[in-house]
Design a protein around this motif. Structure first.
Motif, mmCIF file in Angstrom:
data_model
loop_
_atom_site.group_PDB
_atom_site.id
_atom_site.type_symbol
_atom_site.label_atom_id
_atom_site.label_comp_id
_atom_site.label_asym_id
_atom_site.label_seq_id
_atom_site.Cartn_x
_atom_site.Cartn_y
_atom_site.Cartn_z
ATOM 1 N N MET A 1 0.847 -1.189 0.000
ATOM 2 C CA MET A 1 0.000 0.000 0.000
ATOM 3 C C MET A 1 0.882 1.238 0.000
ATOM 4 O O MET A 1 1.848 1.316 0.758
ATOM 5 C CB MET A 1 -0.892 -0.015 1.243
ATOM 6 N N ILE A 2 0.571 2.214 -0.855
ATOM 7 C CA ILE A 2 1.350 3.436 -0.902
ATOM 8 C C ILE A 2 0.435 4.646 -0.824
ATOM 9 O O ILE A 2 -0.767 4.560 -1.087
ATOM 10 C CB ILE A 2 2.201 3.533 -2.180
ATOM 11 N N GLY A 3 0.999 5.780 -0.408
ATOM 12 C CA GLY A 3 0.216 7.005 -0.332
ATOM 13 C C GLY A 3 1.101 8.187 -0.008
ATOM 14 O O GLY A 3 2.327 8.062 0.107
ATOM 15 N N THR A 4 0.486 9.346 0.163
ATOM 16 C CA THR A 4 1.203 10.554 0.562
ATOM 17 C C THR A 4 0.423 11.251 1.662
ATOM 18 O O THR A 4 -0.796 11.063 1.808
ATOM 19 C CB THR A 4 1.396 11.527 -0.615
ATOM 20 N N THR A 5 1.126 12.074 2.448
ATOM 21 C CA THR A 5 0.482 12.854 3.508
ATOM 22 C C THR A 5 0.795 14.328 3.312
ATOM 23 O O THR A 5 1.804 14.697 2.702
ATOM 24 C CB THR A 5 0.971 12.432 4.907
ATOM 25 N N ASP A 6 -0.083 15.176 3.883
ATOM 26 C CA ASP A 6 0.171 16.610 3.823
ATOM 27 C C ASP A 6 1.022 17.028 5.020
ATOM 28 O O ASP A 6 1.544 16.173 5.757
ATOM 29 C CB ASP A 6 -1.142 17.398 3.759
ATOM 30 N N ARG A 13 -3.398 11.347 -0.530
ATOM 31 C CA ARG A 13 -3.468 10.481 -1.691
ATOM 32 C C ARG A 13 -3.159 9.065 -1.237
ATOM 33 O O ARG A 13 -2.332 8.855 -0.366
ATOM 34 C CB ARG A 13 -2.482 10.910 -2.781
ATOM 35 N N VAL A 14 -3.810 8.106 -1.851
ATOM 36 C CA VAL A 14 -3.549 6.713 -1.485
ATOM 37 C C VAL A 14 -3.812 5.846 -2.702
ATOM 38 O O VAL A 14 -4.695 6.141 -3.516
ATOM 39 C CB VAL A 14 -4.424 6.278 -0.281
ATOM 40 N N GLY A 15 -3.015 4.793 -2.842
ATOM 41 C CA GLY A 15 -3.140 3.914 -3.994
ATOM 42 C C GLY A 15 -4.350 3.000 -3.892
ATOM 43 O O GLY A 15 -4.926 2.791 -2.823
ATOM 44 N N THR A 16 -4.730 2.445 -5.034
ATOM 45 C CA THR A 16 -5.880 1.555 -5.077
ATOM 46 C C THR A 16 -5.615 0.227 -4.363
ATOM 47 O O THR A 16 -6.534 -0.565 -4.172
ATOM 48 C CB THR A 16 -6.269 1.262 -6.540
ATOM 49 N N ASP A 17 -4.342 -0.008 -3.971
ATOM 50 C CA ASP A 17 -4.013 -1.243 -3.260
ATOM 51 C C ASP A 17 -4.379 -1.180 -1.781
ATOM 52 O O ASP A 17 -4.190 -2.158 -1.044
ATOM 53 C CB ASP A 17 -2.526 -1.566 -3.406
ATOM 54 N N ALA A 18 -4.914 -0.053 -1.310
ATOM 55 C CA ALA A 18 -5.270 0.073 0.111
ATOM 56 C C ALA A 18 -6.365 -0.907 0.506
ATOM 57 O O ALA A 18 -6.315 -1.507 1.585
ATOM 58 C CB ALA A 18 -5.720 1.509 0.404
ATOM 59 N N GLU A 19 -7.354 -1.079 -0.365
ATOM 60 C CA GLU A 19 -8.490 -1.936 0.001
ATOM 61 C C GLU A 19 -8.123 -3.408 0.098
ATOM 62 O O GLU A 19 -8.451 -4.053 1.104
ATOM 63 C CB GLU A 19 -9.645 -1.719 -0.972
ATOM 64 N N PRO A 20 -7.433 -3.994 -0.883
ATOM 65 C CA PRO A 20 -7.075 -5.414 -0.708
ATOM 66 C C PRO A 20 -6.094 -5.651 0.433
ATOM 67 O O PRO A 20 -6.067 -6.737 1.007
ATOM 68 C CB PRO A 20 -6.464 -5.801 -2.059
ATOM 69 N N PHE A 21 -5.296 -4.634 0.777
ATOM 70 C CA PHE A 21 -4.295 -4.808 1.834
ATOM 71 C C PHE A 21 -4.893 -4.626 3.225
ATOM 72 O O PHE A 21 -4.735 -5.487 4.096
ATOM 73 C CB PHE A 21 -3.165 -3.808 1.619
ATOM 74 N N GLY A 23 -8.327 -3.381 3.762
ATOM 75 C CA GLY A 23 -9.784 -3.436 3.798
ATOM 76 C C GLY A 23 -10.467 -2.087 3.703
ATOM 77 O O GLY A 23 -11.696 -2.009 3.721
ATOM 78 N N TYR A 24 -9.686 -1.010 3.615
ATOM 79 C CA TYR A 24 -10.266 0.330 3.517
ATOM 80 C C TYR A 24 -10.348 0.776 2.063
ATOM 81 O O TYR A 24 -9.323 0.802 1.372
ATOM 82 C CB TYR A 24 -9.399 1.353 4.259
ATOM 83 N N PRO A 25 -11.537 1.178 1.580
ATOM 84 C CA PRO A 25 -11.577 1.847 0.277
ATOM 85 C C PRO A 25 -10.749 3.128 0.376
ATOM 86 O O PRO A 25 -10.723 3.775 1.429
ATOM 87 C CB PRO A 25 -13.069 2.171 0.095
ATOM 88 N N PRO A 26 -10.038 3.504 -0.684
ATOM 89 C CA PRO A 26 -9.194 4.701 -0.612
ATOM 90 C C PRO A 26 -9.898 5.931 -0.066
ATOM 91 O O PRO A 26 -9.325 6.694 0.711
ATOM 92 C CB PRO A 26 -8.756 4.894 -2.066
#
Length: 212
Positions: A1-6, A13-21, A23-26
């Motif tokens: 899972m990848i993303g960015t923070t402010d 921002r968060v990648g679409t891989d968050a949900e399978p990893f 369980g959270y929809p982006p």
């Protein structure tokens, strides 16, 4: 899972891989603190990685953390933090933790693959961090992290053969990914993609030059 923070450590921002990893929809992760994903016992480790990333010179920092899934399951993970501008804006990647002891050739190959995955994640977090917002480029929020990675290299001057070599993909896979990009962005050629993204990708954030 990848993303960015402010600069408040909120996930922007968060990648679409968050949900399978996890369980959270982006969309459920956007606006949440990155620290809210880790167990209380791991907050100090995550903050330590962030501090190291910004006190070292353009460094990539890692930390072992416990991450809680949407279903309440606890996962042992490795966090990779990449500093961006302005601090403490950052990009991050989370991987399931694995033992580091290599006893057989298969173990060595697995560890080498893990290392390759970490390097790929740094490239992916940079692609995600430099991506424009949906307001700037309609349809960009529908792109996967892999598609963003390919687009970033395309805008940087690479073409299909070079992109395939750099990402260890077949040229057909890259072309298929680009076809998906065209559909999502409503364009019909590589040049139209380049024209959409060129201004945004010309302003690069702080990137990693070393790891520790």
């Amino acid at each position: 899972m990848i993303g960015t923070t402010d600069d408040r450590l909120l996930i922007d921002r968060v990648g679409t891989d968050a949900e399978p990893f996890l369980g959270y929809p982006p969309k459920e992760l956007l606006g949440r603190s990155i620290l809210s994903l880790v167990d209380d016992s791991s907050v100090a480790h995550m903050l330590g990685a962030l501090a190291h990333a910004f006190t070292a010179t353009r460094a990539v920092a890692t930390a072992a953390v416990a991450v809680r899934t949407k279903g309440g399951q606890m996962l042992r993970c490795e966090a990779v933090v990449v500093p961006l501008i302005p601090p403490p804006t950052s990009a991050f990647a989370l991987f399931p933790a694995e033992p580091d002891v290599a006893k057989t050739l298969t173990d060595v190959q697995r560890l080498l693959q893990r290392f390759s995955d970490r390097i790929a994640a740094i490239d992916l977090t940079t692609a995600l961090a430099t991506a424009p917002s949906g307001a700037e480029v309609p349809g960009v929020t529908r792109l996967t992290t892999r598609e963003l990675q390919i687009v970033r290299r395309l805008v940087g001057g690479d073409r299909v053969p070079a992109i395939a070599d750099a990402l260890f993909l077949s040229q057909n896979t890259v072309r298929n990914q680009l076809s998906s990009v065209y559909r999502k962005l409503g364009v019909r050629s590589q040049q139209e993609v380049i024209d959409l993204f060129r201004v945004t990708f010309s302003h690069e954030p702080m990137g990693p030059t070393s790891s520790k």
